[in-house]
Design a protein around this motif. Structure first.
Motif, PDB file in Angstrom:
ATOM      1  N   ALA A 115       0.797  -1.160  -0.023  1.00 43.44           N
ATOM      2  CA  ALA A 115       0.121  -0.164   0.011  1.00 43.44           C
ATOM      3  C   ALA A 115       0.989   1.458   0.049  1.00 43.44           C
ATOM      4  O   ALA A 115       1.897   1.299   0.920  1.00 43.44           O
ATOM      5  CB  ALA A 115      -0.898   0.045   1.366  1.00 43.44           C
ATOM      6  N   GLU A 116       0.687   2.105  -0.973  1.00 42.37           N
ATOM      7  CA  GLU A 116       1.519   3.531  -1.067  1.00 42.37           C
ATOM      8  C   GLU A 116       0.582   4.441  -1.389  1.00 42.37           C
ATOM      9  O   GLU A 116      -0.334   4.478  -2.394  1.00 42.37           O
ATOM     10  CB  GLU A 116       2.540   3.219  -2.008  1.00 42.37           C
ATOM     11  CG  GLU A 116       3.493   4.360  -2.075  1.00 42.37           C
ATOM     12  CD  GLU A 116       4.662   4.257  -3.000  1.00 42.37           C
ATOM     13  OE1 GLU A 116       5.540   5.054  -3.137  1.00 42.37           O
ATOM     14  OE2 GLU A 116       4.801   3.156  -3.616  1.00 42.37           O
ATOM     15  N   ASN A 117       0.383   5.565  -0.545  1.00 46.41           N
ATOM     16  CA  ASN A 117      -0.533   6.670  -0.975  1.00 46.41           C
ATOM     17  C   ASN A 117      -1.904   6.276  -1.038  1.00 46.41           C
ATOM     18  O   ASN A 117      -2.764   6.815  -2.108  1.00 46.41           O
ATOM     19  CB  ASN A 117      -0.095   7.498  -2.133  1.00 46.41           C
ATOM     20  CG  ASN A 117       1.474   8.145  -1.896  1.00 46.41           C
ATOM     21  OD1 ASN A 117       1.837   8.564  -0.927  1.00 46.41           O
ATOM     22  ND2 ASN A 117       2.286   8.119  -3.106  1.00 46.41           N
ATOM     23  N   GLY A 118      -2.251   5.417  -0.188  1.00 48.55           N
ATOM     24  CA  GLY A 118      -3.611   4.913  -0.419  1.00 48.55           C
ATOM     25  C   GLY A 118      -4.128   4.041  -1.667  1.00 48.55           C
ATOM     26  O   GLY A 118      -5.058   3.654  -1.771  1.00 48.55           O
ATOM     27  N   MET A 119      -3.082   3.524  -2.264  1.00 48.93           N
ATOM     28  CA  MET A 119      -3.012   2.748  -3.638  1.00 48.93           C
ATOM     29  C   MET A 119      -2.458   1.304  -3.125  1.00 48.93           C
ATOM     30  O   MET A 119      -1.303   1.437  -2.672  1.00 48.93           O
ATOM     31  CB  MET A 119      -2.779   3.218  -4.669  1.00 48.93           C
ATOM     32  CG  MET A 119      -3.433   4.725  -5.152  1.00 48.93           C
ATOM     33  SD  MET A 119      -5.171   4.326  -5.496  1.00 48.93           S
ATOM     34  CE  MET A 119      -5.118   3.320  -7.053  1.00 48.93           C
ATOM     35  N   ILE A 120      -2.956   0.345  -3.582  1.00 41.97           N
ATOM     36  CA  ILE A 120      -2.512  -0.956  -3.781  1.00 41.97           C
ATOM     37  C   ILE A 120      -1.652  -1.229  -4.951  1.00 41.97           C
ATOM     38  O   ILE A 120      -2.020  -1.123  -6.032  1.00 41.97           O
ATOM     39  CB  ILE A 120      -3.178  -2.190  -3.478  1.00 41.97           C
ATOM     40  CG1 ILE A 120      -3.848  -2.131  -2.031  1.00 41.97           C
ATOM     41  CG2 ILE A 120      -2.465  -3.625  -3.529  1.00 41.97           C
ATOM     42  CD1 ILE A 120      -2.913  -2.314  -0.713  1.00 41.97           C
ATOM     43  N   GLY A 121      -0.342  -1.639  -4.791  1.00 41.32           N
ATOM     44  CA  GLY A 121       0.594  -1.719  -5.973  1.00 41.32           C
ATOM     45  C   GLY A 121       1.438  -3.301  -5.723  1.00 41.32           C
ATOM     46  O   GLY A 121       1.641  -3.550  -4.458  1.00 41.32           O
ATOM     47  N   ILE A 122       1.905  -3.835  -6.723  1.00 38.50           N
ATOM     48  CA  ILE A 122       2.739  -4.787  -6.582  1.00 38.50           C
ATOM     49  C   ILE A 122       4.159  -4.360  -6.885  1.00 38.50           C
ATOM     50  O   ILE A 122       4.687  -3.639  -7.701  1.00 38.50           O
ATOM     51  CB  ILE A 122       2.792  -5.919  -7.604  1.00 38.50           C
ATOM     52  CG1 ILE A 122       1.068  -6.613  -7.722  1.00 38.50           C
ATOM     53  CG2 ILE A 122       3.407  -7.182  -7.719  1.00 38.50           C
ATOM     54  CD1 ILE A 122       0.601  -7.067  -6.395  1.00 38.50           C
ATOM     55  N   LYS A 123       4.859  -4.861  -5.602  1.00 38.29           N
ATOM     56  CA  LYS A 123       6.377  -4.382  -5.821  1.00 38.29           C
ATOM     57  C   LYS A 123       7.194  -5.456  -5.377  1.00 38.29           C
ATOM     58  O   LYS A 123       6.863  -6.522  -4.929  1.00 38.29           O
ATOM     59  CB  LYS A 123       6.519  -3.398  -4.220  1.00 38.29           C
ATOM     60  CG  LYS A 123       5.585  -1.996  -4.504  1.00 38.29           C
ATOM     61  CD  LYS A 123       5.925  -1.139  -5.495  1.00 38.29           C
ATOM     62  CE  LYS A 123       5.357   0.091  -5.516  1.00 38.29           C
ATOM     63  NZ  LYS A 123       5.635   0.953  -6.409  1.00 38.29           N
ATOM     64  N   SER A 124       8.518  -5.362  -5.629  1.00 40.60           N
ATOM     65  CA  SER A 124       9.443  -6.289  -5.436  1.00 40.60           C
ATOM     66  C   SER A 124      10.196  -6.137  -4.171  1.00 40.60           C
ATOM     67  O   SER A 124      10.609  -4.991  -3.760  1.00 40.60           O
ATOM     68  CB  SER A 124      10.690  -6.195  -6.427  1.00 40.60           C
ATOM     69  OG  SER A 124      10.231  -6.725  -7.711  1.00 40.60           O
ATOM     70  N   CYS A 125      10.095  -6.972  -3.250  1.00 44.89           N
ATOM     71  CA  CYS A 125      10.356  -6.734  -1.775  1.00 44.89           C
ATOM     72  C   CYS A 125      11.390  -7.941  -1.095  1.00 44.89           C
ATOM     73  O   CYS A 125      11.527  -9.156  -1.695  1.00 44.89           O
ATOM     74  CB  CYS A 125       9.105  -7.029  -0.877  1.00 44.89           C
ATOM     75  SG  CYS A 125       8.012  -5.591  -1.249  1.00 44.89           S
ATOM     76  N   VAL A 126      12.204  -7.517  -0.322  1.00 42.80           N
ATOM     77  CA  VAL A 126      12.899  -8.415   0.386  1.00 42.80           C
ATOM     78  C   VAL A 126      12.842  -8.227   1.852  1.00 42.80           C
ATOM     79  O   VAL A 126      12.659  -7.340   2.669  1.00 42.80           O
ATOM     80  CB  VAL A 126      14.512  -8.349  -0.053  1.00 42.80           C
ATOM     81  CG1 VAL A 126      14.919  -6.802   0.681  1.00 42.80           C
ATOM     82  CG2 VAL A 126      15.263  -9.375   0.596  1.00 42.80           C
ATOM     83  N   THR A 127      12.919  -9.538   2.679  1.00 43.14           N
ATOM     84  CA  THR A 127      12.578  -9.540   4.029  1.00 43.14           C
ATOM     85  C   THR A 127      14.007  -9.410   4.661  1.00 43.14           C
ATOM     86  O   THR A 127      14.829 -10.438   4.379  1.00 43.14           O
ATOM     87  CB  THR A 127      11.815 -10.705   4.595  1.00 43.14           C
ATOM     88  OG1 THR A 127      10.661 -10.647   3.911  1.00 43.14           O
ATOM     89  CG2 THR A 127      11.530 -10.864   6.099  1.00 43.14           C
ATOM     90  N   VAL A 128      14.223  -8.566   5.426  1.00 38.32           N
ATOM     91  CA  VAL A 128      15.615  -8.585   6.031  1.00 38.32           C
ATOM     92  C   VAL A 128      15.450  -8.779   7.617  1.00 38.32           C
ATOM     93  O   VAL A 128      14.636  -8.064   8.264  1.00 38.32           O
ATOM     94  CB  VAL A 128      16.303  -7.015   5.840  1.00 38.32           C
ATOM     95  CG1 VAL A 128      17.696  -6.946   6.413  1.00 38.32           C
ATOM     96  CG2 VAL A 128      16.358  -6.710   4.422  1.00 38.32           C
ATOM     97  N   THR A 129      16.432  -9.574   8.141  1.00 31.57           N
ATOM     98  CA  THR A 129      16.290  -9.809   9.555  1.00 31.57           C
ATOM     99  C   THR A 129      17.793  -9.340  10.227  1.00 31.57           C
ATOM    100  O   THR A 129      18.686  -9.494   9.452  1.00 31.57           O
ATOM    101  CB  THR A 129      16.120 -11.293   9.790  1.00 31.57           C
ATOM    102  OG1 THR A 129      17.325 -11.975   9.148  1.00 31.57           O
ATOM    103  CG2 THR A 129      14.867 -11.698   9.336  1.00 31.57           C
TER     104      THR A 129
END
Length: 382
Positions: A338-352
């Motif tokens: 969610a960005e600026n009230g809109m849902i978009g598909i993003k490339s993400c990575v989970t960092v620990t």
């Protein structure tokens, strides 16, 4: 004579694999001494001795899977142990003192050549007849060095280096020590790296294929830049925290036949991303061939582990002592954001982040992850 058996370490344990003997024939042992390390489903376990005496014989080879209750070693009891046995209550069976010397003689007649368990294993793996070797160890026993010399004499030309069990054992021992001694805390942050990947794609479009950059270089560089702000994570614990001036990131490299090594990328904060990529192209093949320099194995000030593509979404690392932190990057995945009230598909990575609670706390760790996120949102700064 005491028969030292493979102990049960829980109702769910049926067997374990002998990783390493910590004692050798002729060594004196007492209650509480560690005689071996055994790998089970619960991890690497140190096996203790509960009697006092002298080790007569080790019956099991390293690397062998052993059912619970199997006799692993023979120990000649000391007078203290014998007295303790004799003082047991009537319900306990009195110990029968066998003619030990006679039995030892029989066993010696069956042994053609004395050798350490490690020497025997190396000899078998390299098809060396150990009975033909002259031992330089105690009482003429064949040592690891004797076998290695025989291998070198048989194969004067350069030979391929296979992953070393000793490295695996060393890493396993370190992880076991880490789990027991370091109070870990864990933090996790999901980071949108769409902008970073698009920037990387643009940069790579102007490079020849062999010089193109991988996402890992951004992770390494961003980690180094964030560490500049949080030096307590770039440190070791040796009776207190000691900050390190250089940022040498140890990168976990998997070996083709199992196990890992963690070579250091030196002074990452002073390297460009192109220099980091060049270092990786040189370092990783040498790591997998076990042709690393001593400094590359000893200079890491923090560890980074990266699952890579098509792996787990997140990795929770174990701190490599005496370091005080390890950063983990999971697989890059597409996620709804969610960005600026809109849902978009993003490339993400989970960092620990796994931190040593003696050196830092969750607030420091959390701020470090925020700084890391900032670096990845501004890839042009890398």
């Amino acid at each position: 004579m005491i028969e030292f058996q493979m102990p049960s370490l829980g109702a769910d344990m049926e067997d374990g694999t002998l990783v390493e003997w910590k004692k050798k024939p002729g060594d004196k042992v007492k209650r509480g001494d560690i005689i071996a390390e055994v790998e089970t489903q619960k991890g690497l376990i140190e096996i203790e001795v509960f009697d006092e005496g002298t080790i007569q014989e080790l019956l099991i080879k390293e690397g062998t899977k052993i059912p619970v209750g199997t006799v692993m070693a023979i120990i000649n009891p000391s007078e203290v142990t014998l007295e303790a046995k004799e003082e047991k209550t009537p319900e306990s069976k009195p110990i029968e003192i066998q003619p030990i010397e006679e039995k030892i003689i029989v066993k010696k007649e069956k042994i053609k050549q004395k050798a350490s368990p490690l020497a025997r294993r190396i000899a078998e793996e390299n098809k060396i007849d150990i009975t033909t070797l002259k031992g330089t160890g105690p009482e003429g026993a064949v040592s690891k060095e004797d076998v290695e010399l025989a291998i070198a004499n048989q194969q004067p030309t350069e030979k391929a280096i296979s992953p070393s069990d000793s490295i695996r054992s060393a890493v396993a021992a370190a992880m076991s020590k880490s789990n027991k001694e370091i109070p870990h805390y864990y933090l996790i942050k999901n980071i949108d790296i769409s902008k970073a990947l698009n920037w990387l794609k643009e940069i790579n479009s102007h490079k020849p294929v062999k010089n193109r950059l991988l996402p890992i270089v951004l992770f390494i560089k961003a980690t180094a830049k964030a560490l500049v702000e949080f030096p307590d994570l770039n440190a070791v614990w040796e009776n207190g925290i000691i900050q390190k001036k250089e940022i040498n990131i140890g990168l976990v490299v998997s070996l083709k036949k199992g196990g890992i090594v963690v070579p250091a990328i030196h002074q990452v904060n002073l390297k460009s991303i192109d220099e980091i990529m060049e270092t990786l192209n040189d370092l990783i093949p040498r790591a997998r061939a076990l042709k690393l320099r001593s400094s590359e194995l000893s200079d890491s000030t923090i560890t980074l582990t990266n699952i890579g593509d098509n792996g787990a979404d997140a990795v929770f690392g174990i701190i490599y002592p005496p370091q005080v932190a390890i950063v983990g990057f999971g697989s890059i995945t597409e996620q709804p954001i969610a960005e600026n009230g809109m849902i978009g598909i993003k490339s993400c990575v989970t960092v620990t982040l796994a931190g040593d609670h003696r050196a830092t706390d969750g607030l420091t760790g959390s701020r470090f992850l925020v700084a890391l996120n900032y670096q990845l949102q501004n890839p042009e700064l890398l």
